[in-house]
Design an enzyme around this catalytic site. Structure first.
Site, PDB file in Angstrom:
ATOM      1  N   THR A  14      29.262   5.771  36.450  1.00 44.60           N
ATOM      2  CA  THR A  14      28.738   4.520  37.011  1.00 44.60           C
ATOM      3  C   THR A  14      28.700   4.534  38.537  1.00 44.60           C
ATOM      4  O   THR A  14      27.785   3.984  39.156  1.00 44.60           O
ATOM      5  CB  THR A  14      29.579   3.327  36.509  1.00 44.60           C
ATOM      6  OG1 THR A  14      29.481   3.287  35.087  1.00 44.60           O
ATOM      7  CG2 THR A  14      29.107   2.003  37.060  1.00 44.60           C
ATOM      8  N   SER A  58      30.188  10.161  31.556  1.00 45.05           N
ATOM      9  CA  SER A  58      31.394  10.961  31.297  1.00 45.05           C
ATOM     10  C   SER A  58      31.641  11.244  29.821  1.00 45.05           C
ATOM     11  O   SER A  58      32.452  12.105  29.488  1.00 45.05           O
ATOM     12  CB  SER A  58      32.616  10.316  31.940  1.00 45.05           C
ATOM     13  OG  SER A  58      32.951   9.114  31.306  1.00 45.05           O
ATOM     14  N   THR A  90      34.067   6.468  34.260  1.00 41.05           N
ATOM     15  CA  THR A  90      35.387   5.946  33.905  1.00 41.05           C
ATOM     16  C   THR A  90      35.702   6.069  32.416  1.00 41.05           C
ATOM     17  O   THR A  90      36.864   6.002  32.028  1.00 41.05           O
ATOM     18  CB  THR A  90      35.494   4.461  34.300  1.00 41.05           C
ATOM     19  OG1 THR A  90      34.430   3.746  33.669  1.00 41.05           O
ATOM     20  CG2 THR A  90      35.425   4.282  35.794  1.00 41.05           C
ATOM     21  N   ASP A  91      34.658   6.242  31.589  1.00 42.72           N
ATOM     22  CA  ASP A  91      34.904   6.237  30.140  1.00 42.72           C
ATOM     23  C   ASP A  91      35.899   7.315  29.714  1.00 42.72           C
ATOM     24  O   ASP A  91      36.681   7.116  28.786  1.00 42.72           O
ATOM     25  CB  ASP A  91      33.599   6.404  29.363  1.00 42.72           C
ATOM     26  CG  ASP A  91      32.726   5.154  29.442  1.00 42.72           C
ATOM     27  OD1 ASP A  91      33.178   4.147  30.013  1.00 42.72           O
ATOM     28  OD2 ASP A  91      31.584   5.191  28.939  1.00 42.72           O
TER      29      ASP A  91
HETATM   30  N1  ASP Z   1      30.957   3.335  32.197  1.00 44.51           N
HETATM   31  C1  ASP Z   1      31.029   4.639  32.582  1.00 44.51           C
HETATM   32  C2  ASP Z   1      31.394   4.867  34.072  1.00 44.51           C
HETATM   33  O1  ASP Z   1      32.114   4.184  34.634  1.00 44.51           O
HETATM   34  C3  ASP Z   1      29.983   5.572  32.159  1.00 44.51           C
HETATM   35  C4  ASP Z   1      30.633   6.914  32.225  1.00 44.51           C
HETATM   36  O2  ASP Z   1      31.789   7.028  31.865  1.00 44.51           O
HETATM   37  O3  ASP Z   1      29.998   7.825  32.719  1.00 44.51           O
HETATM   38  O4  ASP Z   1      31.001   5.747  34.716  1.00 44.51           O
END
Ligand code: ASP
Length: 332
Positions: A14, A58, A90-91
């Site tokens: 993100t 991710s 973050t995932d």
């Molecule tokens: N929601 C996720 C992020 O914070 C998508 C990911 O993990 O790439 O990046």
């Protein structure tokens, strides 16, 4: 004045995402140079070496790629960087941080960060998180603390931090013990002393598979019965409560543990497994007697990474030592 050097790798997520056409979803598109431009304060802090290693959401990061990222990070230490920062989605950030924790031998900290809001939002958190991550990476008080996660003004230990909310800014928490530090007036302040660390060598094998299954009410044993034949080399169970399974699962897991290492953790999200409290079949005492390992404070998804790594470096005999190391990291 001689500024320190900080090395930053961007993997996507993100923090690197923005909206293309109106009405479309956000996707990763910002490379290192664009991210750097969003944090002008960084230039005053350090000399920056930045590298875009991928533009991945991710969920699609895998172990082989993480090993390449680690090689890049190790090279940065050899080249004299005083701090190394990785930005990613973050995932799966808690998993990357754990993976690196077991493989990062340096005193120089490795700091991971990401964002909950994309660069297209007015209140994007990515630039602030990146700046904080760099401040933590350069701080003398971060030395010897291994891999740290910096999000939303908090500093978390890699073995305890988890993403516990889908979209909130404060999605990252360390349920047992809280963050190890806070950003106070732009300065990292640690709340706990660092603990002695244990690391593994880089795995020489990366083709093995370790399964992670969650215990659930009235679950059947079909997959468990076929798991060894399917070619798995290790199994982690996200068990009920303090590390428990049903009687049926206890019997099926005993058969698996003759062939493979099996770790049982807790699906609750906080606290440690028990070791000598519950005496029923499927309770931790029964599972330990049947040759299974209990993961203590280490959550099942982190225990899976540990098991994959010890198998990959042929150091299965150290599994219990590393599980005990997980305990220490939570309490110090
Ligand atoms: N929601 C996720 C992020 O914070 C998508 C990911 O993990 O790439 O990046």
């Amino acid at each position: 004045m001689n500024r320190p050097t900080i090395a930053i790798a961007t993997l996507g997520g993100t923090l690197s995402m923005q909206r293309g056409e109106p009405g479309e979803g956000i996707t990763p598109s910002l490379g290192g140079a664009e991210l750097l431009a969003s944090v002008p304060e960084l230039g005053a802090l350090a000399h920056i070496r930045i590298k875009s290693l991928s533009l991945l959401p991710s969920a699609s990061v895998n172990f082989d790629f993480l090993l390449q990222v680690l090689e890049w990070a190790n090279d940065q230490i050899t080249l004299g960087a005083q701090g190394v920062v990785i930005t990613q989605g973050t995932d799966t950030l808690e998993e990357s941080a754990t993976f690196f924790e077991y493989l990062w031998p340096h005193d120089t900290p490795l700091v991971l960060t990401g964002a909950m809001r994309s660069a297209s939002e007015a209140s994007a958190d990515g630039p602030g998180n990146l700046l904080d991550a760099c401040r933590v990476a350069l701080s003398a008080s971060s030395k010897g603390r291994g891999v740290l996660v910096v999000m939303n003004g908090e500093i978390h230990a890699s073995l305890s931090v988890r993403k516990t909310h889908t979209l909130a800014l404060n999605a990252f928490t360390s349920a047992t013990g809280g963050p190890v530090g806070l950003m106070i007036e732009h300065t990292p302040r640690f709340l706990h002393p660092g603990a002695p660390r244990m690391t593994l060598p880089i795995p020489s094998c990366t083709t093995h598979k370790v399964a992670l299954l969650e215990a659930s009410l009235s679950a059947d044993t079909l997959i468990l019965e076929q798991l060894v034949e399917m070619g798995y080399q290790g199994l982690v169970i996200a068990g009920f409560g303090a590390g428990h399974v049903s009687e049926k699962w206890s019997i099926a897991l005993q058969a698996i543990a003759i062939n493979l290492p099996v770790i049982v953790g807790s699906r609750t999200g906080a606290g440690t497994t028990a070791f000598h409290t519950y005496g029923f079949t499927g309770g931790e005492i029964d599972l330990i007697r049947k040759g299974l390992h209990l993961s203590g404070f280490l959550c099942p998804r982190k225990a899976r990474l540990l098991l994959w790594l010890v198998i990959g470096c042929g150091q299965q005999s150290k599994l219990n030592d590393f599980l005990a190391y997980g305990q220490g990291c939570q309490t110090s």
